[in-house]
Scaffold this active site. Structure first.
Site, PDB file in Angstrom:
ATOM      1  N   LYS A 145       0.818  -1.218   0.000  1.00  0.00           N
ATOM      2  CA  LYS A 145       0.000   0.000   0.000  1.00  0.00           C
ATOM      3  C   LYS A 145       0.849   1.264   0.000  1.00  0.00           C
ATOM      4  O   LYS A 145       0.347   2.353  -0.260  1.00  0.00           O
ATOM      5  CB  LYS A 145      -0.952   0.000   1.196  1.00  0.00           C
ATOM      6  CG  LYS A 145      -0.289   0.078   2.539  1.00  0.00           C
ATOM      7  CD  LYS A 145      -1.314   0.164   3.653  1.00  0.00           C
ATOM      8  CE  LYS A 145      -0.633   0.188   5.003  1.00  0.00           C
ATOM      9  NZ  LYS A 145      -1.523   0.265   6.120  1.00  0.00           N
TER      10      LYS A 145
ATOM     11  N   THR B 236       9.097  -0.889   6.361  1.00  0.00           N
ATOM     12  CA  THR B 236       9.659  -0.101   7.459  1.00  0.00           C
ATOM     13  C   THR B 236      11.174  -0.074   7.356  1.00  0.00           C
ATOM     14  O   THR B 236      11.812   0.979   7.480  1.00  0.00           O
ATOM     15  CB  THR B 236       9.264  -0.735   8.812  1.00  0.00           C
ATOM     16  OG1 THR B 236       7.848  -0.830   8.865  1.00  0.00           O
ATOM     17  CG2 THR B 236       9.773   0.087   9.981  1.00  0.00           C
ATOM     18  N   CYS B 237      11.758  -1.242   7.149  1.00  0.00           N
ATOM     19  CA  CYS B 237      13.213  -1.369   7.194  1.00  0.00           C
ATOM     20  C   CYS B 237      13.888  -0.392   6.232  1.00  0.00           C
ATOM     21  O   CYS B 237      14.767   0.371   6.620  1.00  0.00           O
ATOM     22  CB  CYS B 237      13.588  -2.810   6.857  1.00  0.00           C
ATOM     23  SG  CYS B 237      15.343  -3.075   6.788  1.00  0.00           S
TER      24      CYS B 237
ATOM     25  N   LYS C  67      20.748   3.703   9.795  1.00  0.00           N
ATOM     26  CA  LYS C  67      22.173   3.355   9.705  1.00  0.00           C
ATOM     27  C   LYS C  67      22.914   4.294   8.755  1.00  0.00           C
ATOM     28  O   LYS C  67      24.105   4.543   8.912  1.00  0.00           O
ATOM     29  CB  LYS C  67      22.346   1.894   9.286  1.00  0.00           C
ATOM     30  CG  LYS C  67      22.354   0.947  10.473  1.00  0.00           C
ATOM     31  CD  LYS C  67      20.992   0.619  10.994  1.00  0.00           C
ATOM     32  CE  LYS C  67      20.726   0.860  12.423  1.00  0.00           C
ATOM     33  NZ  LYS C  67      19.393   0.459  12.874  1.00  0.00           N
TER      34      LYS C  67
ATOM     35  N   ALA D 297      -4.538  -4.417   0.850  1.00  0.00           N
ATOM     36  CA  ALA D 297      -5.088  -5.762   0.663  1.00  0.00           C
ATOM     37  C   ALA D 297      -5.771  -6.243   1.932  1.00  0.00           C
ATOM     38  O   ALA D 297      -5.415  -5.832   3.035  1.00  0.00           O
ATOM     39  CB  ALA D 297      -3.975  -6.717   0.289  1.00  0.00           C
TER      40      ALA D 297
ATOM     41  N   ALA E 139       9.968   6.194  21.993  1.00  0.00           N
ATOM     42  CA  ALA E 139      10.463   4.902  21.475  1.00  0.00           C
ATOM     43  C   ALA E 139      10.133   3.821  22.495  1.00  0.00           C
ATOM     44  O   ALA E 139      11.026   3.242  23.121  1.00  0.00           O
ATOM     45  CB  ALA E 139      11.959   4.993  21.210  1.00  0.00           C
TER      46      ALA E 139
ATOM     47  N   GLY F 124       8.288   1.026  21.928  1.00  0.00           N
ATOM     48  CA  GLY F 124       7.929  -0.257  21.335  1.00  0.00           C
ATOM     49  C   GLY F 124       7.126  -0.087  20.059  1.00  0.00           C
ATOM     50  O   GLY F 124       6.737   1.021  19.691  1.00  0.00           O
TER      51      GLY F 124
ATOM     52  N   ALA G 279      14.500  -7.325  10.703  1.00  0.00           N
ATOM     53  CA  ALA G 279      14.316  -7.450   9.256  1.00  0.00           C
ATOM     54  C   ALA G 279      14.730  -8.831   8.750  1.00  0.00           C
ATOM     55  O   ALA G 279      13.999  -9.476   7.989  1.00  0.00           O
ATOM     56  CB  ALA G 279      15.139  -6.373   8.560  1.00  0.00           C
TER      57      ALA G 279
ATOM     58  N   HIS H 114      45.594 -11.940  10.303  1.00  0.00           N
ATOM     59  CA  HIS H 114      46.151 -10.926  11.206  1.00  0.00           C
ATOM     60  C   HIS H 114      46.537  -9.686  10.405  1.00  0.00           C
ATOM     61  O   HIS H 114      47.054  -9.832   9.292  1.00  0.00           O
ATOM     62  CB  HIS H 114      47.389 -11.509  11.899  1.00  0.00           C
ATOM     63  CG  HIS H 114      48.064 -10.534  12.805  1.00  0.00           C
ATOM     64  ND1 HIS H 114      47.540 -10.184  14.034  1.00  0.00           N
ATOM     65  CD2 HIS H 114      49.214  -9.820  12.645  1.00  0.00           C
ATOM     66  CE1 HIS H 114      48.346  -9.307  14.606  1.00  0.00           C
ATOM     67  NE2 HIS H 114      49.365  -9.057  13.791  1.00  0.00           N
TER      68      HIS H 114
END
Ligand code: FAD
Ligand code: NAD
Length: 561
Positions: A134, A140-141, A150, A213, A365, A367, A415, A538
């Site tokens: 929609k 969201t991600c 990020k 939907a 924030a 939840g 995600a 290393h």
């Protein structure tokens, strides 16, 4: 003249099912015009008049309420409706939207990382797939979660690094930030990723439909709100409708924002109160603080970051303090007011007393709740509660062949978990044998990052599993020192009897990447030998994982307690 919806029992809406008449049809009293689905079952809607239908004002699959106009009609000359004349149709009447009917193997609702990955995977296995979204591809991600946060954190990290450049022998002069450009970059990256998903779906022949939907009681999927209305008959339906931020009533003031609004705001306030020291709260705390905002976090629990390893959370508490982030634990926010000068006052209870704190803005924030259309779910008869749509161990709902994955099933809000669940569902549909139980790692992008996988020490204590724990600090790792990021550690948890690695935590540099290596070890039942017998290059931060594994057997090489 109009034919209107009668009283719907319980005062709720109903869903319009099949429309039994067409424009021009003669109708008689008692004739069924429309089938409706209400919370009390399926009901035919019958005509009480005689005449000819001149317009249909309802779509199959749409919600109808008491009093809604469903049809327009013209009364028959003698009132009988059986006069044999051609129908007098309103030429200006908007044509009723055609309902396009489709058949497919799998219909996926929601194009977040759960839904679009399910669609791509299913199409890759040869199934016909319809994906309905929609809003924007990526959910969201991509649009208001993982990727934008990020991206902003990367700018914040770079800004921080510039300010520390002197430590590395570099004088960087007067470093400034252009927030508009920072936000432009975020928008550009999200846009590129969205187009990438669109391209992948297109080249995989997934049919993408824009609209909202809804699953009907007969498992058909009705879509509306886009260019056309659709009725999709699918062998299987996957619900992947995600979640939305919880906004308590006391937070509904203009000074309060949720994470989506914060990501859209394109500016950094001079001061911010964050309510909730969970994952979102703490990631934003470091983000805003890096850009010079005075941050105050207020958390109800006596610890931050939920069930995260306490030692790792203690590292974050320390670095937060160093960056000037104030954190009040055991403090319950009860209300937020806006002053005449448009500043926020947050009231919270701590130690049995009421306290107040001021800031320019408040980020709530506390939840996220599943994205469920309660009425539609009730009509379809799909069970849910406030945590999400109820599913069994195969992620199937109580309606056969209808699955729910990702945030909406309330199991875990990540995600990659949503994507993994989608793949699990398609494998089940294809009757593939269930693979091994995989762990879902999680990463918190604070400064430094925390990665966790498998069982925590606390879980092992609760489940009475005898374990050996090894901790290797980054202060003893060459690469961490080179990077100037030696805060933190790698922790490995081994089941004593089997010597299998069953859990791990990394807090420190590259934690988000290193936790992947530990997840591989846990998923594949590696023992301490399996890890310590592997040679790591290393100088890398991955050597800290190897050292922690050595600590479980012969002892660490570069660190003695
Ligand atoms: P969503 O991504 O929410 O997608 C659901 C989609 O369904 C949406 O696009 C929605 O528009 C659509 N939809 C809903 N109802 C309908 C309908 N009736 N018809 C059609 N379409 C519909 N997770 C991580 O793993 N790593 C992170 O770093 C991370 N950072 C985050 C940062 C923030 C600020 C937030 C808020 C979340 C973050 N998350 C992170 C969590 C992650 O975003 C979610 O777990 C993930 O997006 C869930 O995927 P999903 O596919 O289940 O749902
Ligand atoms: P959360 O459940 O992690 O944290 C909410 C916090 O708010 C809790 O600690 C709770 O005690 C506190 N709280 C609730 N009411 C309060 C009150 N009145 N006063 C003070 N504190 C109060 O929720 P979130 O941070 O909103 O994140 C939601 C989900 O999004 C997470 O569970 C996570 O799975 C996902 N997420 C993941 C990432 C990631 O993977 N890096 C990043 C962001 C979000």
């Amino acid at each position: 003249m109009e034919i209107r919806m009668g009283l719907i029992m319980g005062g709720k809406s109903a869903v319009a099912g099949t429309i039994e008449v067409r424009v021009g049809d003669r109708v008689e009293p008692g004739q069924t015009l429309l089938n409706t689905e209400t919370g009390k079952g399926n009901r035919p809607f019958k005509s009480m008049v005689a005449g000819r239908i001149t317009r249909i004002c309802v779509e199959e699959g749409s919600q109808v309420r008491t009093g809604d106009v469903l049809f327009e009609y013209e009364e028959a000359a003698d009132g009988s409706g059986a006069d044999g004349r051609e129908p007098a149709m309103d030429k200006n009447a908007a044509p009723c939207q055609d309902i396009k009917r489709m058949e497919t193997d799998v219909a996926v609702i929601g194009a977040g990382p759960g839904g679009y990955v399910t669609a791509l995977y299913a199409a890759g296995q040869g199934l016909r797939v319809v994906l309905i979204e929609k809003d924007q591809l990526g959910g969201t991600c991509l649009n208001r979660g993982c990727i934008p946060t990020k991206t902003l954190l990367q700018s914040a990290h770079l800004y921080d690094t510039f300010r520390r450049a002197g430590e590395f022998g570099i004088s960087s002069g007067n470093v400034t930030v252009d927030m508009d450009k920072v936000f432009d970059r975020k928008d550009r990256i999200c846009g590129e990723n969205r187009r990438g998903i669109g391209f992948l779906l297109d080249s995989s022949r997934v049919t993408v439909i824009t609209g909202t939907a809804q699953v009907m009681p007969d498992r058909a999927v009705m879509v509306k709100g886009g260019d056309s209305a659709y009725e999709i008959k699918a062998g299987y339906v996957v619900l992947a409708t995600g979640s939305r931020p919880v906004m308590p009533d006391w937070a509904r003031t203009p000074v309060c924002m949720d994470s989506r609004e914060a990501l859209d705001s394109r500016s950094i306030p001079h001061s911010l109160i964050i309510i909730g020291a969970g994952v979102i709260g703490m990631e934003f705390a470091f983000l805003y603080a890096a850009f010079g905002c005075r941050v105050h976090v207020i958390e109800y629990m006596d610890h931050m970051l939920g069930t995260t390893d306490a030692q790792a959370a203690a590292v974050i508490a320390r670095t937060a303090k160093e960056k000037g982030i104030r954190i009040d634990l055991s403090s319950r926010v009860t209300r937020v007011l806006e002053t005449d000068s448009k500043e926020a006052v947050v009231f919270y209870e701590k130690d049995g007393m009421e306290h107040a704190a001021n800031a320019e803005k408040v980020l709530v924030a506390v939840g996220r709740a599943p994205e469920i259309d309660r009425e539609a779910m009730e009509l379809a008869g799909i069970r849910f509660d406030k945590k999400g749509i109820k599913t069994d161990e195969n992620l199937e709902t109580n309606m056969e062949e209808v699955y729910a994955i990702g945030d909406v099933n309330g199991r875990i809000q990540l995600a990659h978990a949503a994507s993994a669940q989608g793949i699990q569902v398609i494998d089940r549909i294809l009757k593939r044998p269930k693979g091994r139980e995989s762990v879902i790692p999680s990463v918190i992008f604070t400064s430094p990052e925390i990665g966790s996988a498998g069982k925590s020490e606390e879980q092992c204590r609760e489940e009475d599993i005898k374990v050996k724990v090894s901790v290797f600090p980054f202060t003893a790792n060459g690469k961490a020192k080179i990077q100037g990021e030696s805060e933190g550690f790698v922790k490995l948890i081994m089941e004593e009897q089997s010597r299998r690695i069953i859990g791990g935590v990394v807090v420190g540099p590259d934690a988000s990447a290193l936790i992947g290596c530990i997840a591989v070890a846990i998923t594949n039942n590696l023992t301490d030998d399996g890890l310590s017998g592997t040679v790591f290059a290393h100088p890398t931060t991955s050597e800290a994982v190897w050292e922690a594994a050595m600590g479980l057997s012969t002892g660490c090489i570069h660190y003695h307690e």
